[in-house]
Motif scaffolding. Structure first.
Motif, PDB file in Angstrom:
ATOM      1  N   PHE A 125       0.926  -0.977   0.013  1.00 38.60           N
ATOM      2  CA  PHE A 125       0.477   0.411   0.487  1.00 38.60           C
ATOM      3  C   PHE A 125       0.890   1.400  -0.158  1.00 38.60           C
ATOM      4  O   PHE A 125       2.160   0.951   0.607  1.00 38.60           O
ATOM      5  CB  PHE A 125      -0.866   0.053   1.234  1.00 38.60           C
ATOM      6  N   PRO A 126       0.462   2.469  -0.972  1.00 45.79           N
ATOM      7  CA  PRO A 126       2.032   3.218  -1.071  1.00 45.79           C
ATOM      8  C   PRO A 126       1.659   4.358   0.193  1.00 45.79           C
ATOM      9  O   PRO A 126       0.773   4.576   0.418  1.00 45.79           O
ATOM     10  CB  PRO A 126       1.319   4.252  -1.988  1.00 45.79           C
ATOM     11  N   THR A 127       2.734   4.083   1.020  1.00 42.39           N
ATOM     12  CA  THR A 127       3.098   4.949   2.286  1.00 42.39           C
ATOM     13  C   THR A 127       3.029   6.250   2.174  1.00 42.39           C
ATOM     14  O   THR A 127       2.522   7.199   2.971  1.00 42.39           O
ATOM     15  CB  THR A 127       4.331   5.414   2.806  1.00 42.39           C
ATOM     16  N   ASN A 128       3.085   6.528   0.666  1.00 42.41           N
ATOM     17  CA  ASN A 128       2.648   8.208   0.647  1.00 42.41           C
ATOM     18  C   ASN A 128       1.465   8.403  -0.013  1.00 42.41           C
ATOM     19  O   ASN A 128       1.116   9.999   0.246  1.00 42.41           O
ATOM     20  CB  ASN A 128       3.675   9.325  -0.638  1.00 42.41           C
ATOM     21  N   GLY A 129       0.806   7.162  -0.012  1.00 37.82           N
ATOM     22  CA  GLY A 129      -1.087   8.001  -0.148  1.00 37.82           C
ATOM     23  C   GLY A 129      -1.173   8.522  -1.518  1.00 37.82           C
ATOM     24  O   GLY A 129      -2.397   8.672  -1.927  1.00 37.82           O
ATOM     25  N   LEU A 130      -0.137   8.020  -2.737  1.00 36.64           N
ATOM     26  CA  LEU A 130      -0.261   8.407  -4.343  1.00 36.64           C
ATOM     27  C   LEU A 130      -0.562   6.799  -4.395  1.00 36.64           C
ATOM     28  O   LEU A 130       0.513   6.457  -4.820  1.00 36.64           O
ATOM     29  CB  LEU A 130      -0.128   9.358  -4.097  1.00 36.64           C
ATOM     30  N   LEU A 131      -1.479   6.631  -5.776  1.00 37.21           N
ATOM     31  CA  LEU A 131      -1.545   5.838  -6.301  1.00 37.21           C
ATOM     32  C   LEU A 131      -2.282   5.921  -7.941  1.00 37.21           C
ATOM     33  O   LEU A 131      -2.558   6.428  -7.969  1.00 37.21           O
ATOM     34  CB  LEU A 131      -2.484   4.867  -5.853  1.00 37.21           C
ATOM     35  N   TYR A 132      -0.679   5.957  -8.805  1.00 33.03           N
ATOM     36  CA  TYR A 132      -1.322   6.061 -10.154  1.00 33.03           C
ATOM     37  C   TYR A 132      -1.738   5.200 -11.347  1.00 33.03           C
ATOM     38  O   TYR A 132      -0.282   4.172 -11.128  1.00 33.03           O
ATOM     39  CB  TYR A 132      -0.123   7.271 -10.717  1.00 33.03           C
ATOM     40  N   ALA A 133      -2.003   5.034 -12.210  1.00 33.79           N
ATOM     41  CA  ALA A 133      -2.178   4.052 -13.273  1.00 33.79           C
ATOM     42  C   ALA A 133      -2.683   4.530 -13.913  1.00 33.79           C
ATOM     43  O   ALA A 133      -3.315   5.158 -14.338  1.00 33.79           O
ATOM     44  CB  ALA A 133      -3.135   2.900 -12.437  1.00 33.79           C
ATOM     45  N   ALA A 134      -1.895   3.872 -15.332  1.00 34.16           N
ATOM     46  CA  ALA A 134      -2.311   4.211 -16.748  1.00 34.16           C
ATOM     47  C   ALA A 134      -2.490   2.943 -17.932  1.00 34.16           C
ATOM     48  O   ALA A 134      -2.567   1.997 -17.523  1.00 34.16           O
ATOM     49  CB  ALA A 134      -1.948   5.237 -16.925  1.00 34.16           C
ATOM     50  N   ARG A 135      -3.294   3.493 -18.844  1.00 37.24           N
ATOM     51  CA  ARG A 135      -3.481   2.716 -20.284  1.00 37.24           C
ATOM     52  C   ARG A 135      -2.859   3.443 -20.673  1.00 37.24           C
ATOM     53  O   ARG A 135      -2.897   4.829 -20.917  1.00 37.24           O
ATOM     54  CB  ARG A 135      -4.650   1.906 -19.994  1.00 37.24           C
ATOM     55  N   SER A 136      -2.170   2.832 -22.197  1.00 39.84           N
ATOM     56  CA  SER A 136      -1.663   2.954 -23.167  1.00 39.84           C
ATOM     57  C   SER A 136      -2.259   3.145 -24.445  1.00 39.84           C
ATOM     58  O   SER A 136      -2.157   3.514 -26.227  1.00 39.84           O
ATOM     59  CB  SER A 136       0.272   3.072 -24.082  1.00 39.84           C
ATOM     60  N   ASP A 137      -3.206   2.193 -24.146  1.00 40.12           N
ATOM     61  CA  ASP A 137      -4.803   2.099 -25.161  1.00 40.12           C
ATOM     62  C   ASP A 137      -5.362   2.812 -25.281  1.00 40.12           C
ATOM     63  O   ASP A 137      -6.885   2.414 -26.200  1.00 40.12           O
ATOM     64  CB  ASP A 137      -4.727   0.267 -25.424  1.00 40.12           C
ATOM     65  N   THR A 138      -5.923   3.875 -24.452  1.00 41.99           N
ATOM     66  CA  THR A 138      -7.019   4.504 -24.189  1.00 41.99           C
ATOM     67  C   THR A 138      -7.142   5.851 -25.463  1.00 41.99           C
ATOM     68  O   THR A 138      -6.306   6.494 -25.750  1.00 41.99           O
ATOM     69  CB  THR A 138      -7.123   5.024 -23.067  1.00 41.99           C
ATOM     70  N   THR A 139      -8.248   5.582 -26.153  1.00 41.80           N
ATOM     71  CA  THR A 139      -8.835   6.646 -27.265  1.00 41.80           C
ATOM     72  C   THR A 139      -9.970   6.904 -27.129  1.00 41.80           C
ATOM     73  O   THR A 139     -10.623   6.251 -26.229  1.00 41.80           O
ATOM     74  CB  THR A 139      -8.274   6.382 -28.721  1.00 41.80           C
ATOM     75  N   ALA A 140     -10.326   8.335 -27.877  1.00 44.12           N
ATOM     76  CA  ALA A 140     -11.090   8.745 -27.627  1.00 44.12           C
ATOM     77  C   ALA A 140     -12.727   7.552 -27.559  1.00 44.12           C
ATOM     78  O   ALA A 140     -13.757   7.629 -27.794  1.00 44.12           O
ATOM     79  CB  ALA A 140     -12.007   9.944 -28.613  1.00 44.12           C
ATOM     80  N   THR A 141     -12.457   6.634 -28.728  1.00 47.18           N
ATOM     81  CA  THR A 141     -13.732   6.294 -29.536  1.00 47.18           C
ATOM     82  C   THR A 141     -13.351   4.772 -28.838  1.00 47.18           C
ATOM     83  O   THR A 141     -14.152   3.405 -29.052  1.00 47.18           O
ATOM     84  CB  THR A 141     -13.330   5.481 -31.232  1.00 47.18           C
ATOM     85  N   GLN A 142     -12.411   4.376 -28.386  1.00 49.93           N
ATOM     86  CA  GLN A 142     -12.248   3.360 -27.653  1.00 49.93           C
ATOM     87  C   GLN A 142     -12.058   3.964 -25.941  1.00 49.93           C
ATOM     88  O   GLN A 142     -10.808   3.623 -25.510  1.00 49.93           O
ATOM     89  CB  GLN A 142     -10.843   1.966 -27.644  1.00 49.93           C
ATOM     90  N   PRO A 143     -12.944   4.440 -25.313  1.00 54.07           N
ATOM     91  CA  PRO A 143     -12.138   4.477 -23.632  1.00 54.07           C
ATOM     92  C   PRO A 143     -12.146   3.814 -22.583  1.00 54.07           C
ATOM     93  O   PRO A 143     -12.555   3.928 -21.443  1.00 54.07           O
ATOM     94  CB  PRO A 143     -13.418   5.764 -23.765  1.00 54.07           C
TER      95      PRO A 143
END
Length: 203
Positions: free
Chosen positions: A18-36
């Motif tokens: 569990f992040p000790t600084n309280g920040l969790l960042y998550a992303a995807r590289s395949d997100t587009t406006a037609t495939q959110p």
């Protein structure tokens, strides 16, 4: 068809990571406006500690969030999508609306919106948190805050009510007074220490 990366908070709580600084960042590289495609958060009724989840793509929250021994919490994303406790990820564009169940979220939200343009109504504040179920007769409880500082870049579809899209819940929305105390605010809450009013405009 939306593809999501699932963050299981129950597993994170027990993982020792569990992040000790309280920040969790998550992303995807395949997100587009037609495939959110986006990030789905599950099993988050309990958080080990105060937590801010951040993503540049749409965020989908399933079920009660931060309802046990609630803590300072925030969810920040391209858009905020709420699934009830009854959601099971089987809905399709042609299937009947799944029936929601009463669900509670105790968190601050910071998400994008689709602005109203001319006669094209965006759904307004009531559609800030986007829904995908038949909520008729069910209660959606949110205690926290809502902030919108940008237009959604990926979840940009027009607002549609009813049909196979969604029906509205009974809304029980209120501000989280826990945040009145600085030490209780979600981690990395933006703060202004000095303010000089010049002008502000949103196109």
């Amino acid at each position: 068809t939306i593809v999501t990366t699932t963050l299981d908070m129950a597993l994170l709580n027990s993982s020792g990571k569990f992040p000790t600084n309280g920040l969790l960042y998550a992303a995807r590289s395949d997100t587009t406006a037609t495939q959110p495609n986006g990030i789905q958060i599950i099993n988050a009724s309990t958080l080990n500690a105060a937590l801010t989840v951040v993503s540049p793509v749409p965020v989908y929250l399933k079920g009660n969030y931060n309802t046990t021994a609630k803590k300072g919490a925030a969810v920040i994303g391209d858009s905020i999508n709420l699934f009830s406790n009854a959601w099971n990820n089987t809905k399709t564009s042609s299937s009947a609306l799944p029936t929601a169940s009463n669900t509670t979220y105790n968190t601050a939200f910071m998400g994008g919106t689709v602005p109203t343009s001319g006669s094209s109504y965006s759904g307004g504040f009531e559609n800030y948190a986007r829904m995908h179920e038949n909520w008729s007769g069910k209660t959606l409880s949110i205690t926290g805050s809502f902030t919108s500082l940008w237009d959604s870049q990926y979840a940009t579809g027009g607002w549609v009510y009813g049909g196979t899209y969604y029906t509205a819940p009974t809304r029980a929305f209120s501000y989280e007074t826990l945040y009145d105390t600085l030490s209780n605010q979600p981690p990395f809450t933006p703060q202004a220490f000095a303010l000089r009013r010049v002008t502000w405009e949103r196109n």
